[in-house]
Design a protein around this motif. Sequence first.
Motif, PDB file in Angstrom:
ATOM      1  N   ARG A 154       0.830  -1.211   0.000  1.00  0.00           N
ATOM      2  CA  ARG A 154       0.000   0.000   0.000  1.00  0.00           C
ATOM      3  C   ARG A 154       0.863   1.260   0.000  1.00  0.00           C
ATOM      4  O   ARG A 154       0.624   2.187  -0.766  1.00  0.00           O
ATOM      5  N   GLN A 155       1.878   1.295   0.865  1.00  0.00           N
ATOM      6  CA  GLN A 155       2.740   2.466   0.951  1.00  0.00           C
ATOM      7  C   GLN A 155       3.478   2.711  -0.369  1.00  0.00           C
ATOM      8  O   GLN A 155       3.546   3.839  -0.854  1.00  0.00           O
TER       9      GLN A 155
ATOM     10  N   GLU B 217      -0.273  15.114  -5.920  1.00  0.00           N
ATOM     11  CA  GLU B 217      -0.908  14.957  -4.609  1.00  0.00           C
ATOM     12  C   GLU B 217      -2.385  14.622  -4.779  1.00  0.00           C
ATOM     13  O   GLU B 217      -3.058  15.179  -5.629  1.00  0.00           O
ATOM     14  N   GLY B 218      -2.849  13.682  -4.002  1.00  0.00           N
ATOM     15  CA  GLY B 218      -4.246  13.252  -4.090  1.00  0.00           C
ATOM     16  C   GLY B 218      -4.464  12.065  -5.010  1.00  0.00           C
ATOM     17  O   GLY B 218      -5.551  11.511  -5.065  1.00  0.00           O
ATOM     18  N   ALA B 219      -3.433  11.651  -5.745  1.00  0.00           N
ATOM     19  CA  ALA B 219      -3.560  10.497  -6.641  1.00  0.00           C
ATOM     20  C   ALA B 219      -3.623   9.214  -5.822  1.00  0.00           C
ATOM     21  O   ALA B 219      -3.026   9.113  -4.756  1.00  0.00           O
ATOM     22  N   GLU B 220      -4.355   8.240  -6.332  1.00  0.00           N
ATOM     23  CA  GLU B 220      -4.520   6.952  -5.663  1.00  0.00           C
ATOM     24  C   GLU B 220      -4.448   5.824  -6.685  1.00  0.00           C
ATOM     25  O   GLU B 220      -4.895   5.986  -7.822  1.00  0.00           O
ATOM     26  N   PRO B 221      -3.917   4.665  -6.287  1.00  0.00           N
ATOM     27  CA  PRO B 221      -3.939   3.515  -7.195  1.00  0.00           C
ATOM     28  C   PRO B 221      -5.376   3.026  -7.365  1.00  0.00           C
ATOM     29  O   PRO B 221      -6.108   2.887  -6.386  1.00  0.00           O
TER      30      PRO B 221
ATOM     31  N   VAL C  12       0.949   3.990  -3.106  1.00  0.00           N
ATOM     32  CA  VAL C  12       0.512   5.377  -2.890  1.00  0.00           C
ATOM     33  C   VAL C  12       1.650   6.351  -3.203  1.00  0.00           C
ATOM     34  O   VAL C  12       1.442   7.370  -3.862  1.00  0.00           O
TER      35      VAL C  12
ATOM     36  N   ALA D 283       2.051   6.471  -6.967  1.00  0.00           N
ATOM     37  CA  ALA D 283       0.888   7.147  -7.554  1.00  0.00           C
ATOM     38  C   ALA D 283       1.030   8.658  -7.441  1.00  0.00           C
ATOM     39  O   ALA D 283       0.822   9.393  -8.406  1.00  0.00           O
ATOM     40  N   ARG D 284       1.429   9.126  -6.276  1.00  0.00           N
ATOM     41  CA  ARG D 284       1.573  10.576  -6.069  1.00  0.00           C
ATOM     42  C   ARG D 284       2.766  11.141  -6.827  1.00  0.00           C
ATOM     43  O   ARG D 284       2.727  12.276  -7.276  1.00  0.00           O
TER      44      ARG D 284
ATOM     45  N   VAL E 196      -3.251   4.419 -12.022  1.00  0.00           N
ATOM     46  CA  VAL E 196      -3.382   5.453 -10.997  1.00  0.00           C
ATOM     47  C   VAL E 196      -4.452   6.446 -11.445  1.00  0.00           C
ATOM     48  O   VAL E 196      -4.512   6.817 -12.614  1.00  0.00           O
TER      49      VAL E 196
END
Length: 73
Positions: free
Chosen positions: A23-24, A36-40, A27, A30-31, A60
């Motif tokens: 997860r880390q 900023e604010g991007a998510e997989p 993320v 993705a960013r 993403v």
Amino acid sequence: MSTLVPLELWLRLSPGPLRPQLRQALVQEARRLAGEGAEPLRWAITAADPGRGLRLEGIVVGPASTPTAAAGP
């Protein structure tokens, strides 16, 4: 409208639980790719190599880019 960006990375695992590491890494990448604010959105482990770790590939979703106003006459 949101932005879709392909994601591809190799992750070397540390001792400990797998899910938080995945997860880390997802993320952070993705960013880095979409801001900023991007998510997989979707992802998969597509390869495992003893020397390189796990290969992750996915998509993403980034924040919508604000359209620039066209210069008028």
